[in-house]
Structure formats: structure tokens, C-alpha cells
Design a protein around this motif. Structure first.
Motif, mmCIF file in Angstrom:
data_model
loop_
_atom_site.group_PDB
_atom_site.id
_atom_site.type_symbol
_atom_site.label_atom_id
_atom_site.label_comp_id
_atom_site.label_asym_id
_atom_site.label_seq_id
_atom_site.Cartn_x
_atom_site.Cartn_y
_atom_site.Cartn_z
ATOM 1 N N LEU A 55 -30.627 -5.752 9.564
ATOM 2 C CA LEU A 55 -30.796 -5.965 8.125
ATOM 3 C C LEU A 55 -31.866 -5.024 7.570
ATOM 4 O O LEU A 55 -31.698 -4.444 6.491
ATOM 5 N N ALA A 56 -32.959 -4.880 8.308
ATOM 6 C CA ALA A 56 -34.038 -3.982 7.878
ATOM 7 C C ALA A 56 -33.528 -2.543 7.799
ATOM 8 O O ALA A 56 -33.838 -1.806 6.848
ATOM 9 N N ASP A 57 -32.740 -2.140 8.778
ATOM 10 C CA ASP A 57 -32.156 -0.792 8.780
ATOM 11 C C ASP A 57 -31.270 -0.586 7.551
ATOM 12 O O ASP A 57 -31.265 0.498 6.953
ATOM 13 N N ASP A 58 -30.531 -1.627 7.186
ATOM 14 C CA ASP A 58 -29.642 -1.522 6.028
ATOM 15 C C ASP A 58 -30.432 -1.336 4.736
ATOM 16 O O ASP A 58 -30.033 -0.563 3.865
ATOM 17 N N VAL A 59 -31.564 -2.039 4.625
ATOM 18 C CA VAL A 59 -32.412 -1.886 3.437
ATOM 19 C C VAL A 59 -32.923 -0.450 3.352
ATOM 20 O O VAL A 59 -32.905 0.170 2.285
ATOM 21 N N ALA A 60 -33.374 0.097 4.482
ATOM 22 C CA ALA A 60 -33.878 1.472 4.502
ATOM 23 C C ALA A 60 -32.783 2.451 4.093
ATOM 24 O O ALA A 60 -33.027 3.393 3.319
ATOM 25 N N LYS A 61 -31.591 2.217 4.598
ATOM 26 C CA LYS A 61 -30.453 3.087 4.267
ATOM 27 C C LYS A 61 -30.159 3.046 2.775
ATOM 28 O O LYS A 61 -29.920 4.083 2.146
ATOM 29 N N LEU A 79 -32.221 2.372 0.401
ATOM 30 C CA LEU A 79 -33.316 3.010 -0.333
ATOM 31 C C LEU A 79 -33.383 4.515 -0.067
ATOM 32 O O LEU A 79 -34.107 5.245 -0.748
ATOM 33 N N GLY A 80 -32.647 4.968 0.945
ATOM 34 C CA GLY A 80 -32.641 6.384 1.273
ATOM 35 C C GLY A 80 -33.922 6.858 1.931
ATOM 36 O O GLY A 80 -34.355 7.999 1.718
ATOM 37 N N VAL A 81 -34.529 5.976 2.755
ATOM 38 C CA VAL A 81 -35.792 6.335 3.416
ATOM 39 C C VAL A 81 -35.730 5.997 4.901
ATOM 40 O O VAL A 81 -34.796 5.335 5.370
ATOM 41 N N GLN A 82 -36.733 6.435 5.636
ATOM 42 C CA GLN A 82 -36.863 6.096 7.052
ATOM 43 C C GLN A 82 -37.410 4.669 7.163
ATOM 44 O O GLN A 82 -37.865 4.088 6.173
ATOM 45 N N ILE A 83 -37.385 4.147 8.384
ATOM 46 C CA ILE A 83 -37.891 2.788 8.592
ATOM 47 C C ILE A 83 -38.971 2.767 9.659
ATOM 48 O O ILE A 83 -38.922 3.530 10.625
ATOM 49 N N GLU A 84 -39.961 1.923 9.445
ATOM 50 C CA GLU A 84 -40.987 1.661 10.455
ATOM 51 C C GLU A 84 -41.022 0.158 10.678
ATOM 52 O O GLU A 84 -41.171 -0.611 9.717
ATOM 53 N N LEU A 85 -40.857 -0.259 11.920
ATOM 54 C CA LEU A 85 -40.866 -1.682 12.246
ATOM 55 C C LEU A 85 -42.247 -2.097 12.747
ATOM 56 O O LEU A 85 -42.845 -1.408 13.574
ATOM 57 N N VAL A 86 -42.721 -3.220 12.235
ATOM 58 C CA VAL A 86 -44.006 -3.770 12.669
ATOM 59 C C VAL A 86 -43.761 -5.181 13.199
ATOM 60 O O VAL A 86 -43.281 -6.044 12.459
ATOM 61 N N PRO A 87 -44.057 -5.430 14.481
ATOM 62 C CA PRO A 87 -43.860 -6.779 15.017
ATOM 63 C C PRO A 87 -44.796 -7.778 14.336
ATOM 64 O O PRO A 87 -45.977 -7.498 14.152
ATOM 65 N N VAL A 88 -44.247 -8.914 13.942
ATOM 66 C CA VAL A 88 -45.055 -9.970 13.335
ATOM 67 C C VAL A 88 -44.746 -11.293 14.020
ATOM 68 O O VAL A 88 -43.717 -11.441 14.691
ATOM 69 N N GLN A 145 -51.547 -8.201 2.539
ATOM 70 C CA GLN A 145 -52.514 -7.114 2.744
ATOM 71 C C GLN A 145 -51.903 -5.726 2.536
ATOM 72 O O GLN A 145 -52.623 -4.730 2.545
ATOM 73 N N GLY A 146 -50.585 -5.670 2.381
ATOM 74 C CA GLY A 146 -49.933 -4.386 2.199
ATOM 75 C C GLY A 146 -49.676 -3.635 3.495
ATOM 76 O O GLY A 146 -49.323 -2.451 3.475
ATOM 77 N N ARG A 147 -49.823 -4.301 4.621
ATOM 78 C CA ARG A 147 -49.571 -3.651 5.912
ATOM 79 C C ARG A 147 -48.074 -3.491 6.152
ATOM 80 O O ARG A 147 -47.655 -2.662 6.962
ATOM 81 N N ILE A 148 -47.264 -4.316 5.477
ATOM 82 C CA ILE A 148 -45.815 -4.163 5.511
ATOM 83 C C ILE A 148 -45.298 -4.251 4.072
ATOM 84 O O ILE A 148 -45.937 -4.848 3.207
ATOM 85 N N ASP A 149 -44.149 -3.622 3.830
ATOM 86 C CA ASP A 149 -43.543 -3.647 2.495
ATOM 87 C C ASP A 149 -42.580 -4.808 2.332
ATOM 88 O O ASP A 149 -42.353 -5.291 1.214
ATOM 89 N N LEU A 150 -42.007 -5.240 3.444
ATOM 90 C CA LEU A 150 -40.950 -6.243 3.436
ATOM 91 C C LEU A 150 -41.030 -7.020 4.730
ATOM 92 O O LEU A 150 -41.423 -6.470 5.770
ATOM 93 N N MET A 151 -40.679 -8.299 4.673
ATOM 94 C CA MET A 151 -40.699 -9.108 5.881
ATOM 95 C C MET A 151 -39.340 -9.787 6.060
ATOM 96 O O MET A 151 -38.851 -10.478 5.167
ATOM 97 N N ILE A 152 -38.732 -9.537 7.199
ATOM 98 C CA ILE A 152 -37.479 -10.215 7.572
ATOM 99 C C ILE A 152 -37.721 -10.767 8.964
ATOM 100 O O ILE A 152 -37.493 -10.093 9.967
ATOM 101 N N ALA A 153 -38.218 -11.995 9.054
ATOM 102 C CA ALA A 153 -38.761 -12.489 10.320
ATOM 103 C C ALA A 153 -38.576 -13.991 10.508
ATOM 104 O O ALA A 153 -39.545 -14.735 10.651
ATOM 105 N N THR A 154 -37.351 -14.438 10.483
ATOM 106 C CA THR A 154 -36.989 -15.846 10.744
ATOM 107 C C THR A 154 -37.844 -16.835 9.965
ATOM 108 O O THR A 154 -38.190 -17.900 10.469
#
Length: 271
Positions: free
Chosen positions: A67-73, A75-84, A95-104
Motif C-alpha cells: 500500500l505504501a508503495d502504491d502511494v509513492a507511485k 505521488l510520483g516519488v521514491q519511498i523510504e520505509l521506517v519501521p514503527v 514529530q515529522g519523522r514520517i510523512d504517512l503511517m500505515i501500520a496496523t
């Protein structure tokens, strides 16, 4: 009686006060920021198979990663995943450390006071009982008088015990409950369907299954910053499209997750 100068003075003071308070009304523009830096930073789980977990190669994969990959696609940008994890996912967003959260993340009114949780929701966990396929359990009423392992604090424990009459054997964690099931100390474990979906492919549990109809769905939402209604509206549209096109149902199939009645219902709603 106040003079004209007095009123002008008060007006000037009010204007200065508003100017000083201006930053409080400043809204974040995540989409603009993401496009400027050329990547979207998404917080995902790395320990909750099959939604977000680390594969043998060390790569984070899973349904929510897709799902995160689809959002990046989109938006036309690359993706960086941050474990939470549950304890830090909202803080990372604030805090702005992530732009979006998709985490159950299950929707809770108190969470919606801290971060933005756009609707519709993209998934829903539910309660079920994981037991031997040969257990003979087919309906929740079949649990009456039988020992059922449960996890302390789970919201569906009360209904399982009071309404369906199961004799709950409560454990602090799911690991202990599953060990008790394996040892034959209970006929099944009542817990979240999304957890069971993650272990059903393991050979260890080949003789087990979710044996009852799932009940008490608890919707999951993505998280955005509270002060960014523009991005919340954007994600709302994306989630509607995921439901409308059957993308979420297809991902369930890809990751070996039993079909969710919630997703079937949502697709019919937005189709």
C-alpha cells in the motif's frame, strides 16, 4: 466614553496578537514537501506478518508495504520505509519523522484527537478462534463450557466469556496463549484474525485454522499529521480507490490472507 484613538489602539493590539499567534494556524503541506524532496517516508510495521515484516533478506515486505508503495507511485516519488511500533508510530508522525503511517493501527477516537485518520478505513481486524480443524467448533455458541485461551486486555474477551459462555484461560501475551493451545490446555485461542493470518502458512500450525465466523470487526486507519487536511483528503481518495478497484482484496490473496468480509462490504459500497 472611549475615544477613537482608544479603539484604534485596541484594534492594533488585537492585530499584533493575531500576528503573533499566526504560526498556530499554519498548516502542513505534506504533498508539497514530499514532491520537493522526491520521496515519501512511510512508517510501517516490521514485525507483524503478513502486513509488515522483515523477510530473510532483511527487506521489509507485506500487504501494508504494498500500500505504501502504491502511494509513492501515485505521488510520483521514491519511498523510504521506517519501521514503527505501536508505542512510537503516532509520535513519529507528530514529530515529522514520517510523512504517512500505515501500520496496523485500529481507529480509536482518542487517537483521532492526536493525528489525522482519514476515512474510509482500509482494513479491519476481527475476532476469531484458532483451533484444530478437527475440533468440531463451527459456531461461537459451541464454545459454551469449554476452555478457551485468551490474551489479557483483548476487547473481545468479555463477549467470548459472557455471551458465548467460554471458560477463559487468560494469558499476558499471545506467545503464552499459543503455547497453551499447542499443549492441549484449551480448545482454541480467541484473538485477532490478522495475527492468525500471519501464522497459518507455518507448517507448525498446518492442522489448525480459524474455525468460526469472524465477529466484532475493528477498522484500521492510515495516519497523517493532524494539521494537514489536504493530505488527509488525498489519502481518503486513495483508500476509496483501493476499495473500488478491488486492490485490497487482491493483496489479501497475494499474501495468503483469508478474504475479509469487511473488504467485500467496502468494495460493494464504493464500486
Amino acid at each position: 466614553m472611549r475615544s477613537g484613538k482608544g479603539w484604534l489602539g485596541l484594534s492594533a493590539i488585537a492585530a499584533l496578537a493575531l500576528a503573533a499567534a499566526g504560526p498556530a494556524w499554519t498548516q502542513t503541506d505534506t504533498i508539497a514537501s514530499v514532491k520537493q524532496k522526491g520521496k515519501v517516508v512511510v512508517g510501517v510495521k516490521a514485525d507483524y506478518k503478513p502486513f509488515g515484516y522483515t523477510d530473510p533478506s532483511g527487506k521489509i515486505v507485506g500487504l501494508e508495504v504494498d500500500l505504501a508503495d502504491d502511494v509513492a507511485k501515485r505521488l510520483g516519488v521514491q519511498i523510504e520505509l521506517v519501521p514503527v511500533i505501536a508505542a512510537n508510530r503516532m509520535e513519529f508522525l507528530k514529530q515529522g519523522r514520517i510523512d504517512l503511517m500505515i501500520a496496523t493501527m485500529a481507529y480509536k477516537p482518542d487517537r483521532a484527537e492526536v493525528i489525522g485518520i482519514p476515512e474510509p478505513f482500509y482494513y479491519a481486524g476481527a475476532a476469531n478462534v484458532f483451533a484444530k480443524k478437527s475440533s468440531g467448533l463451527k459456531a461461537w455458541a459451541d464454545l459454551k463450557g469449554k476452555p478457551v485461551c485468551a490474551i489479557q486486555g483483548a476487547y473481545y474477551n468479555r463477549r467470548t466469556g459472557e455471551e458465548f459462555g467460554a471458560n477463559l484461560v487468560v494469558f499476558k501475551g499471545v506467545t503464552e496463549a499459543m503455547a497453551a493451545l499447542e499443549a492441549g490446555n484449551c480448545v482454541g485461542v480467541v484473538f485477532d484474525t490478522t495475527f492468525f493470518a500471519g501464522i497459518m502458512g507455518d507448517a507448525k500450525w498446518a492442522d489448525y485454522a480459524m474455525v468460526l465466523p469472524s465477529i466484532d470487526p475493528e477498522p484500521w486507519g492510515v495516519g497523517v499529521r493532524k494539521d494537514d487536511p489536504k493530505f488527509a483528503a488525498y489519502m481518503s481518495g486513495v483508500i476509496k480507490d483501493w476499495h473500488k478497484t478491488g486492490y485490497l482484496l487482491a493483496l489479501e490473496k497475494k499474501w495468503g490472507i483469508p478474504q475479509s468480509p469487511y473488504l467485500v462490504e467496502q468494495q460493494a459500497k464504493f464500486k
